[in-house]
Design an enzyme around this catalytic site. Structure first.
Site, PDB file in Angstrom:
ATOM      1  N   SER A   1       1.221  -0.934  -0.137  1.00 31.13           N
ATOM      2  CA  SER A   1       0.525  -0.163  -0.376  1.00 31.13           C
ATOM      3  C   SER A   1       1.035   1.392   0.181  1.00 31.13           C
ATOM      4  O   SER A   1       2.071   1.154   1.016  1.00 31.13           O
ATOM      5  CB  SER A   1      -0.364   0.269   1.224  1.00 31.13           C
ATOM      6  OG  SER A   1      -1.735   1.399   1.467  1.00 31.13           O
TER       7      SER A   1
ATOM      8  N   HIS B   1      -1.439  -1.430  -3.675  1.00 31.60           N
ATOM      9  CA  HIS B   1      -2.967  -1.379  -3.018  1.00 31.60           C
ATOM     10  C   HIS B   1      -2.920   0.127  -2.837  1.00 31.60           C
ATOM     11  O   HIS B   1      -1.575   0.856  -2.153  1.00 31.60           O
ATOM     12  CB  HIS B   1      -2.512  -1.563  -1.604  1.00 31.60           C
ATOM     13  CG  HIS B   1      -4.270  -1.807  -1.172  1.00 31.60           C
ATOM     14  ND1 HIS B   1      -5.578  -2.699  -1.662  1.00 31.60           N
ATOM     15  CD2 HIS B   1      -4.538  -1.333   0.281  1.00 31.60           C
ATOM     16  CE1 HIS B   1      -6.440  -2.807  -0.470  1.00 31.60           C
ATOM     17  NE2 HIS B   1      -5.957  -1.544   0.155  1.00 31.60           N
TER      18      HIS B   1
ATOM     19  N   ASP C   1      -5.230   3.071  -1.645  1.00 29.12           N
ATOM     20  CA  ASP C   1      -5.732   3.438  -0.099  1.00 29.12           C
ATOM     21  C   ASP C   1      -6.444   4.915  -0.478  1.00 29.12           C
ATOM     22  O   ASP C   1      -6.002   5.850   0.129  1.00 29.12           O
ATOM     23  CB  ASP C   1      -5.289   2.945   0.994  1.00 29.12           C
ATOM     24  CG  ASP C   1      -5.113   2.104   1.679  1.00 29.12           C
ATOM     25  OD1 ASP C   1      -5.776   0.875   1.916  1.00 29.12           O
ATOM     26  OD2 ASP C   1      -3.991   1.570   2.556  1.00 29.12           O
TER      27      ASP C   1
ATOM     28  N   MET D   1      -8.456   7.968   1.195  1.00 29.15           N
ATOM     29  CA  MET D   1      -9.818   8.137   2.639  1.00 29.15           C
ATOM     30  C   MET D   1     -10.441   9.793   1.765  1.00 29.15           C
ATOM     31  O   MET D   1      -9.315  10.350   1.307  1.00 29.15           O
ATOM     32  CB  MET D   1      -8.799   8.332   3.377  1.00 29.15           C
ATOM     33  CG  MET D   1      -7.796   7.064   3.864  1.00 29.15           C
ATOM     34  SD  MET D   1      -6.712   7.494   5.182  1.00 29.15           S
ATOM     35  CE  MET D   1      -6.730   5.217   5.515  1.00 29.15           C
TER      36      MET D   1
ATOM     37  N   HIS E   1      -9.096   0.339  -3.344  1.00 29.11           N
ATOM     38  CA  HIS E   1      -9.485   0.416  -1.982  1.00 29.11           C
ATOM     39  C   HIS E   1     -10.836   1.622  -1.885  1.00 29.11           C
ATOM     40  O   HIS E   1      -9.521   2.609  -0.903  1.00 29.11           O
ATOM     41  CB  HIS E   1      -8.871  -0.123  -0.728  1.00 29.11           C
ATOM     42  CG  HIS E   1      -9.234  -0.297   0.707  1.00 29.11           C
ATOM     43  ND1 HIS E   1      -8.849  -0.683   1.420  1.00 29.11           N
ATOM     44  CD2 HIS E   1     -10.481  -0.297   1.120  1.00 29.11           C
ATOM     45  CE1 HIS E   1      -9.815  -0.295   2.380  1.00 29.11           C
ATOM     46  NE2 HIS E   1     -11.075  -0.270   1.952  1.00 29.11           N
TER      47      HIS E   1
ATOM     48  N   MET F   1     -12.121   4.312   0.831  1.00 30.18           N
ATOM     49  CA  MET F   1     -12.591   3.910   2.703  1.00 30.18           C
ATOM     50  C   MET F   1     -13.400   5.807   2.011  1.00 30.18           C
ATOM     51  O   MET F   1     -13.203   6.542   2.426  1.00 30.18           O
ATOM     52  CB  MET F   1     -11.616   3.930   3.073  1.00 30.18           C
ATOM     53  CG  MET F   1     -11.431   2.437   3.486  1.00 30.18           C
ATOM     54  SD  MET F   1      -9.574   2.947   3.736  1.00 30.18           S
ATOM     55  CE  MET F   1      -8.241   2.899   3.297  1.00 30.18           C
TER      56      MET F   1
ATOM     57  N   MET G   1     -10.714  -6.722   6.135  1.00 30.23           N
ATOM     58  CA  MET G   1      -9.782  -5.542   7.195  1.00 30.23           C
ATOM     59  C   MET G   1      -9.801  -6.608   8.814  1.00 30.23           C
ATOM     60  O   MET G   1     -10.328  -6.658   8.826  1.00 30.23           O
ATOM     61  CB  MET G   1     -10.840  -4.291   7.824  1.00 30.23           C
ATOM     62  CG  MET G   1     -11.447  -3.106   6.276  1.00 30.23           C
ATOM     63  SD  MET G   1      -9.969  -2.821   5.614  1.00 30.23           S
ATOM     64  CE  MET G   1      -8.999  -2.124   7.060  1.00 30.23           C
TER      65      MET G   1
ATOM     66  N   ASP H   1      -6.010  -7.147   4.813  1.00 29.68           N
ATOM     67  CA  ASP H   1      -5.922  -6.074   4.858  1.00 29.68           C
ATOM     68  C   ASP H   1      -5.659  -5.465   6.525  1.00 29.68           C
ATOM     69  O   ASP H   1      -6.770  -5.335   7.121  1.00 29.68           O
ATOM     70  CB  ASP H   1      -6.426  -4.611   3.855  1.00 29.68           C
ATOM     71  CG  ASP H   1      -6.267  -3.621   3.746  1.00 29.68           C
ATOM     72  OD1 ASP H   1      -5.010  -3.403   4.491  1.00 29.68           O
ATOM     73  OD2 ASP H   1      -6.675  -2.333   3.475  1.00 29.68           O
TER      74      ASP H   1
HETATM   75  C1  DX5 Z   1      -5.983   0.690   6.410  1.00 29.73           C
HETATM   76  C2  DX5 Z   1      -5.494   1.052   5.144  1.00 29.73           C
HETATM   77  C3  DX5 Z   1      -4.655  -0.273   4.843  1.00 29.73           C
HETATM   78  C4  DX5 Z   1      -3.308   0.219   5.226  1.00 29.73           C
HETATM   79  C5  DX5 Z   1      -2.226  -1.631   5.328  1.00 29.73           C
HETATM   80  O1  DX5 Z   1      -7.165   2.119   6.638  1.00 29.73           O
HETATM   81  O2  DX5 Z   1      -7.153   0.458   4.214  1.00 29.73           O
HETATM   82  O3  DX5 Z   1      -3.898  -1.076   3.924  1.00 29.73           O
HETATM   83  O4  DX5 Z   1      -2.516   0.787   4.692  1.00 29.73           O
HETATM   84  O5  DX5 Z   1      -1.281  -0.647   6.015  1.00 29.73           O
HETATM   85  P1  DX5 Z   1      -0.292  -1.419   7.535  1.00 29.73           P
HETATM   86  O6  DX5 Z   1       0.104  -3.555   6.502  1.00 29.73           O
HETATM   87  O7  DX5 Z   1       0.832  -0.379   8.076  1.00 29.73           O
HETATM   88  O8  DX5 Z   1      -1.348  -1.946   8.123  1.00 29.73           O
HETATM   89 ZN    ZN Z   2      -6.239  -0.614   1.940  1.00 23.93          ZN
END
Ligand code: DX5
Ligand code: ZN
Length: 265
Positions: free
Chosen positions: A57, A82, A84, A86, A115, A117, A186, A224
């Site tokens: 990620s 990946h 992320d 947000m 992903h 969120m 998750m 994840d």
């Molecule tokens: C959390 C994200 C993950 C995160 C994983 O909200 O969706 O993808 O970045 O990071 P680590 O491996 O550090 O938990």
């Molecule tokens: Zn993620």
């Protein structure tokens, strides 16, 4: 919408079809072809393959050096990237939008695993598809008309994933399992990297794998949150097909060695 993998199934002789890596029925072959200008991206994965896919990620990377981060992912042997996303509403932090994905896209052939969120994920499908996402995953908890969103993603020729937070049980998504290409479990409460994996969530991974076997579904199971050198073996044993990793990967001085360690090869 028809259940199962509606996206094009590769035919022998077509790009990405590999007889050697495809011993079991084609329905279980997860195949990604993203067609871009002058480039065909291919990722074959079969659920019987021994090592899981690794998806670092970029959330854990230095945002002032994202091109370097992508090059590190590519050189490490990790197959996916990946991304992320947000929105500051579904989760407290804001990360980045589709422009960042579009800017990274020409730099790599890595599979882009977005992903979302975000609340109202349906509002973001098109921009991330246009930016070059290969798989778009949204949160079950943020969506009402889940089938419609899955359809919208697949209508854009992208793989469609559903994610569940640690408090959502597998039975909540049972109705939509036949329509998903990927289920993202998750193992931390989403919002931040570097948290500790909640090991009880791995029971959900086992359950999803067993439902897939029993019903003949074709989704991949991705894990994840908190996947690192201490937890990866447990995650693999639970049956995960995809391991997302943030801090463990980007803090590792030798990223190829970390990739091999997490994949268990
Ligand atoms: C959390 C994200 C993950 C995160 C994983 O909200 O969706 O993808 O970045 O990071 P680590 O491996 O550090 O938990
Ligand atoms: Zn993620």
């Amino acid at each position: 919408m028809q259940p199962g993998n509606r996206a094009a199934v590769p035919q022998a002789g077509s790009p990405g079809f590999s007889q050697a890596r495809c011993a079991a029925p084609l329905s279980r072959l997860w195949h990604t072809i993203g067609q871009r200008t002058g480039q065909i991206l291919v990722c074959d994965y079969h659920t019987s393959m021994k090592a899981p896919i690794l998806a670092p990620s970029v959330l854990a990377a230095d945002f002032s050096k994202l091109a370097e981060a992508q090059a590190e992912i590519d050189a490490s042997g990790a197959e996916w990237t990946h991304l992320d996303v947000m929105d500051g509403i579904f989760v407290p932090e804001i990360s980045f939008g589709s422009k960042m994905v579009a800017d990274l896209r020409p730099l790599t052939r890595s599979v882009f695993d977005v992903h979302l969120m975000t609340v109202h994920p349906e509002n973001h499908i098109e921009s991330f598809a246009r930016a070059g996402a290969d798989c778009i995953t949204f949160h079950f908890e943020a969506a009402v008309h889940v089938h419609r969103i899955l359809d919208a993603i697949r209508d854009l020729d992208k793989k469609a994933g559903i994610s569940i937070v640690p408090s959502t049980p597998v039975h909540a998504i049972e109705e939509i399992l036949p329509f998903a290409d990927l289920i993202l479990v998750m193992t931390v409460n989403p919002g931040y990297g570097g948290q500790k994996l909640i090991s009880s969530c791995l029971e959900k991974v086992k359950k999803l794998v067993s439902i897939r076997e029993e019903k003949g579904y074709s989704y991949l199971v991705s894990v994840d949150g908190g996947v690192n050198q201490n937890s990866a073996a447990l995650v693999r044993e639970a049956g995960a097909d995809v391991l997302v990793t943030g801090e463990a990967f980007f803090r590792a001085p030798d990223k190829a060695a970390m990739t091999a360690l997490l994949k268990g090869i």
